[in-house]
Design a protein around this motif. Structure first.
Motif, short mmCIF file in Angstrom:
data_model
loop_
_atom_site.label_atom_id
_atom_site.label_comp_id
_atom_site.label_asym_id
_atom_site.label_seq_id
_atom_site.Cartn_x
_atom_site.Cartn_y
_atom_site.Cartn_z
N GLN A 279 83.82 33.86 -15.46
CA GLN A 279 83.63 33.04 -16.65
C GLN A 279 82.86 33.87 -17.68
O GLN A 279 82.24 34.88 -17.35
CB GLN A 279 82.85 31.78 -16.32
CG GLN A 279 83.58 30.88 -15.35
CD GLN A 279 82.90 29.53 -15.22
OE1 GLN A 279 82.36 28.99 -16.18
NE2 GLN A 279 82.94 28.99 -14.02
N GLN A 280 82.89 33.39 -18.91
CA GLN A 280 82.18 34.08 -19.99
C GLN A 280 81.60 33.05 -20.96
O GLN A 280 82.23 32.02 -21.22
CB GLN A 280 83.14 35.00 -20.74
CG GLN A 280 82.49 35.75 -21.88
CD GLN A 280 83.44 36.71 -22.51
OE1 GLN A 280 84.04 37.53 -21.81
NE2 GLN A 280 83.60 36.64 -23.82
N ARG A 281 80.41 33.33 -21.47
CA ARG A 281 79.80 32.52 -22.50
C ARG A 281 79.24 33.44 -23.57
O ARG A 281 78.74 34.53 -23.25
CB ARG A 281 78.64 31.68 -21.97
CG ARG A 281 78.96 30.76 -20.83
CD ARG A 281 79.76 29.55 -21.27
NE ARG A 281 79.94 28.62 -20.18
CZ ARG A 281 80.90 28.69 -19.27
NH1 ARG A 281 81.79 29.67 -19.31
NH2 ARG A 281 81.00 27.80 -18.31
N ASP A 282 79.31 33.02 -24.82
CA ASP A 282 78.56 33.65 -25.90
C ASP A 282 77.41 32.71 -26.17
O ASP A 282 77.62 31.59 -26.66
CB ASP A 282 79.44 33.83 -27.14
CG ASP A 282 80.49 34.90 -26.93
OD1 ASP A 282 80.17 35.91 -26.28
OD2 ASP A 282 81.62 34.74 -27.41
N ALA A 283 76.21 33.13 -25.79
CA ALA A 283 75.07 32.22 -25.81
C ALA A 283 73.77 33.01 -25.99
O ALA A 283 73.75 34.24 -25.92
CB ALA A 283 75.01 31.42 -24.50
#
Length: 82
Positions: free
Chosen positions: A38-42
């Motif tokens: 998974q990936q998040r920009d956070a």
């Protein structure tokens, strides 16, 4: 019962601490609880320890164990030497 925690390297931990301090939005790649990438920009809001494991809290509201992380801000996660 959760899997045994595998500590990350001190260098990778330092990257996480620096990003939490600057509150800069960053790309976080990790393996979800189902094992899928998974990936998040956070923004990393906190880095903390609890019950023998280390975690980050990100601006999406999620809490991730550090040994779930694959890469943060381009820095590859590495397990600590044993």
């Amino acid at each position: 019962m959760p899997a045994a925690y595998h500590p990350v390297s001190c260098e990778f931990h330092d990257v996480l601490e620096a990003l939490a301090t600057t509150r800069r939005r960053t790309q976080i790649r990790f393996n979800g609880s189902d094992g899928l990438p998974q990936q998040r920009d956070a923004v990393i809001q906190d880095v903390f320890s609890r019950e023998g494991a280390e975690y980050i809290v990100i601006s999406s509201g999620e809490t991730l164990r550090l040994d779930q992380l694959v890469a943060v801000d381009g820095a590859q996660a590495a397990q600590a030497a044993r």
